[in-house]
Enzyme design. Structure first.
Site, PDB file in Angstrom:
ATOM      1  N   LYS A  86       0.806  -1.227   0.000  1.00 39.17           N
ATOM      2  CA  LYS A  86       0.000   0.000   0.000  1.00 39.17           C
ATOM      3  C   LYS A  86       0.840   1.279   0.000  1.00 39.17           C
ATOM      4  O   LYS A  86       0.437   2.288  -0.575  1.00 39.17           O
ATOM      5  CB  LYS A  86      -0.914   0.021   1.235  1.00 39.17           C
ATOM      6  CG  LYS A  86      -1.938  -1.103   1.291  1.00 39.17           C
ATOM      7  CD  LYS A  86      -3.113  -0.830   0.396  1.00 39.17           C
ATOM      8  CE  LYS A  86      -4.191  -1.904   0.522  1.00 39.17           C
ATOM      9  NZ  LYS A  86      -5.217  -1.777  -0.548  1.00 39.17           N
ATOM     10  N   GLU A 108     -10.204   5.987   3.014  1.00 44.08           N
ATOM     11  CA  GLU A 108     -11.014   4.940   3.618  1.00 44.08           C
ATOM     12  C   GLU A 108     -10.071   3.800   3.969  1.00 44.08           C
ATOM     13  O   GLU A 108      -9.020   3.659   3.349  1.00 44.08           O
ATOM     14  CB  GLU A 108     -12.073   4.441   2.631  1.00 44.08           C
ATOM     15  CG  GLU A 108     -11.580   3.395   1.615  1.00 44.08           C
ATOM     16  CD  GLU A 108     -10.527   3.920   0.643  1.00 44.08           C
ATOM     17  OE1 GLU A 108     -10.497   5.147   0.427  1.00 44.08           O
ATOM     18  OE2 GLU A 108      -9.737   3.124   0.129  1.00 44.08           O
ATOM     19  N   SER A 375       2.011  -9.597  -0.597  1.00 47.26           N
ATOM     20  CA  SER A 375       1.679  -8.165  -0.576  1.00 47.26           C
ATOM     21  C   SER A 375       1.784  -7.526   0.806  1.00 47.26           C
ATOM     22  O   SER A 375       1.913  -6.314   0.913  1.00 47.26           O
ATOM     23  CB  SER A 375       0.276  -7.963  -1.128  1.00 47.26           C
ATOM     24  OG  SER A 375      -0.646  -8.766  -0.410  1.00 47.26           O
TER      25      SER A 375
END
Lengths: 395, 268
Positions: A86, A108, A375
């Site tokens: 991210k 969000e 990830s």
């Protein structure tokens, strides 16, 4: 009008209130200008390298795979600062925020990983962050809520609707409608209205580019398959983007089957969903016959989203990528296996990709190189996994 | 038949603006909702703007979100909404009735089928909150072929190109946003409507009705003085439903008083 193509085949688009169109056009313009600005790119690259820790490692698993014909590699996004992929695109969008002269960031978050990434980038770059999080998720993900607050972000619990990620997105969009003048909406996945799916892909595409270079260096060839989990689909599109034009590389997206795709408790939007519009994009979504959005479910909060990024819908339709699903139990099993065999605790999201890759490895008959996009790391999931597995885990 | 044109002609003659209340169909349940809608008409509403409940209404603030949740909790579906609309239309052949809803409800039925059903139920216009002009073509085309007006939104921040497109494509009326943000009575309409209304007039847009943040007669009066053809009030109307959920006669009486006073403010 749009300068970039707003659609992937029939998917994508800008299904938002008219009020948000100027803000989305401004974002598209800023993204395009930044792309050709050496100073912007230098700052982005420097943050990725010196702050976040790129390039991330490529780890060949030693003990996980028993089939001697298979080499299973892990692309170690779990080692990135923040604990997941991210951080890549958040740094990019935070720089765009500053470039647009905006001082606030709206975001969000579901599990809290995007919220944590947003909070750290805003702390670093002097932006004011407010992060919407479903009230249920605030309860389930207390450590991440604390992390965000520690880094100076305001976390706003969302009670409306189901109190999960989709409601947090709704609330972020509502906030943005009132405050687009000074605030950027830093959307956390490759979904939503144009230009978000394109920006998020471009700011994650180094995952696939590094993978290509690392494979060429280690193996002298491209991998046979890259495998990534798909909720909204940001880490998957970041891994796939550089390989889309390489037909020899299988692109495998793994959706959450939850308690099984034959039940209502899953999040396999491509596998079991139908076409519709959610959060600004035409894509595969989970809905009833009247078009009301259904709740998704997954043991992994990061995959618990009833839609999917529009480019994945397109890649599925044209047959370029394959989308499969893995249940909670299979993911939990892979989670434990990686910990035990390799000393790496993966995120539950990434455990879905790993679980499917392990099946592929078992079935391979020819020499096969598989890369799993790992990830994120699993520290954030420990509380949840303890509550599920408890005493069953024992060396 | 063009009910909006007839209404604006009549109001012009009477030197009045339009008052258009919004409620969610099926809020709090279908039976009460039919009484509510009937009351709005009997109390003097010039036209109606009606919502079909959707699970994820991103353009709505808390008041209208809760209205949608109440309706959905009572199993209100688009089909049942159309049945109710047909009953209202049978009783009131002349009042313009507009739908305000979200795109996925239209897609789920199939765009053509949805507009045909709406036309059959006597609907005059459809506004899709999450379809900007850029995505509107197929909806406008389908509206036109079904004798329905596709309502377009004119936001305060629109570019000149958007205003021009509104001029070229608008029909029925133009929904002029009183402010940025989402629906709600908490934040009053603030913008200088007059300059936007002038822009709309210059591009020959359909008559503007001012909405978002309209909750009292002074605002209605001000909207009409600024040149708007009328005003739409949603959250303030829905608040009266929410405040009287357990006393339907009191609810209807509150709505009667509200609509009468808002309508009175439209008289020039």
């Amino acid at each position: 009008m749009n300068q970039l193509d707003a659609k992937f085949g029939e998917y994508g688009g800008m299904y938002v209130p008219e009020l948000l169109i100027p803000a989305l056009d401004q974002l598209e313009q800023a993204f395009l200008e930044a792309k050709d600005d050496p100073a912007f790119n230098a700052e982005f690259m420097s943050l990725l390298k010196d702050y976040a820790g790129r390039p991330t490692s490529m780890t060949l698993t030693r003990n996980l795979v028993s089939n001697p014909k298979v080499k299973l590699y892990l692309k170690r996004e779990d080692l990135l600062h923040g604990g997941a992929h991210k951080t890549n695109q958040v740094l990019g969008q935070a720089l765009l925020t500053k470039r647009m002269g905006k001082t606030e960031v709206i975001a969000e978050t579901g599990a809290g990983q995007h919220g944590v990434a947003t909070a750290l980038a805003c702390a670093l770059l002097g932006l004011k962050a407010r992060i919407y999080m479903g009230a249920k998720d605030v309860e389930r993900q207390a450590p991440n809520v604390f992390r965000m607050r520690l880094m100076g972000a305001e976390v706003i619990p969302v009670d409306s609707g189901s109190g999960t990620l989709k409601d947090a997105v709704n609330e972020a969009l509502r906030d943005w409608s009132a405050n687009y003048d000074k605030a950027h909406y830093l959307l956390g996945t490759a979904a939503g209205p144009h230009p978000f799916p394109t920006i998020v892909r471009e700011y994650h595409r180094m995952i696939g580019e590094e993978t290509r270079a690392q494979m060429l260096e280690k193996e002298g060839r491209l991998p046979d398959a890259v495998v990534a989990c798909v909720g909204g689909g940001s880490n998957a599109i970041g891994m796939f983007a550089d390989f889309i034009d390489e037909p020899s590389v299988r692109l495998v997206g793994v959706e959450p089957a939850g308690k099984g795709v034959h039940t209502k408790d899953h999040g396999a939007a491509i596998g079991k969903g139908t076409k519709g519009i959610l959060h600004g994009a035409y894509t595969y979504i989970m809905q009833d016959q009247d078009g009301q959005i259904e709740e998704s479910y997954s043991v992994s909060a990061g995959l618990d989203y009833p839609a999917v990024g529009p480019q994945h819908a397109y890649l599925s339709d044209i047959g370029r990528a394959e989308y499969v699903s893995v249940t909670d139990d299979e993911a939990l099993n892979a989670f434990q296996l990686l910990a035990r065999k390799e000393g790496i605790i993966p995120a539950l999201e990434s455990s879905h990709a790993l679980a499917y890759a392990l099946n592929m490895a078992d079935e391979a008959e020819d020499d096969t190189i598989i890369v799993v996009n790992l990830s994120g790391r699993g520290d954030k999931d420990l509380g949840h996994v303890i509550s599920i597995l408890g005493d069953q885990v024992n060396g | 038949m063009d009910r909006y044109a007839d209404m604006f002609a009549r109001l012009n003659e009477q030197n009045e603006g339009a008052f258009v209340p919004f409620v969610m169909i099926g809020d709090p349940d279908l039976e009460t909702s039919e009484k509510i809608i009937t009351q709005l008409i009997e109390s003097g509403a010039d036209a109606l703007e009606l919502g079909i409940p959707f699970s994820d209404p991103v353009a709505d603030g808390p008041t209208i979100q809760k209205a949608a949740i109440r309706a959905l909790d009572n199993s209100v579906t688009p089909t049942k909404c159309f049945e109710l609309l047909a009953r209202i239309r049978a009783k009131y052949p002349d009042i313009p009735v507009g739908l305000l809803l979200y795109s996925n409800l239209v897609l789920a039925k199939g765009v053509e089928h949805f507009y045909a059903e709406a036309a059959k139920a006597g609907v005059d216009s459809i506004l899709i909150a999450d379809v900007p002009i850029r995505e509107a073509k197929r909806f406008i085309d389908t509206a036109n072929s079904n004798g329905i007006k596709q309502i377009l939104i004119a936001p305060p921040n629109a570019t000149d190109a958007t205003f021009q497109a509104i001029g070229d494509l608008s029909a029925g009326y133009t929904y002029l946003l009183g402010r940025a943000g989402v629906t709600g009575a908490e934040t009053a309409a603030t913008m200088p409507a007059a300059s936007l209304i002038e822009k709309l007039t210059n591009v020959n847009a359909a008559p503007p009705l001012l909405g978002f943040g309209i909750s009292n007669p002074e605002q209605v009066k001000h909207a009409i003085e600024s040149g708007a053809a009328g005003a739409i009030s949603g959250s303030a109307t829905v608040n009266l439903i929410e405040q009287n959920l357990h006393d339907v006669p009191a609810m209807l009486s509150a709505l009667d008083g509200f609509v009468s006073s808002m309508k009175a403010a439209t008289r020039k």
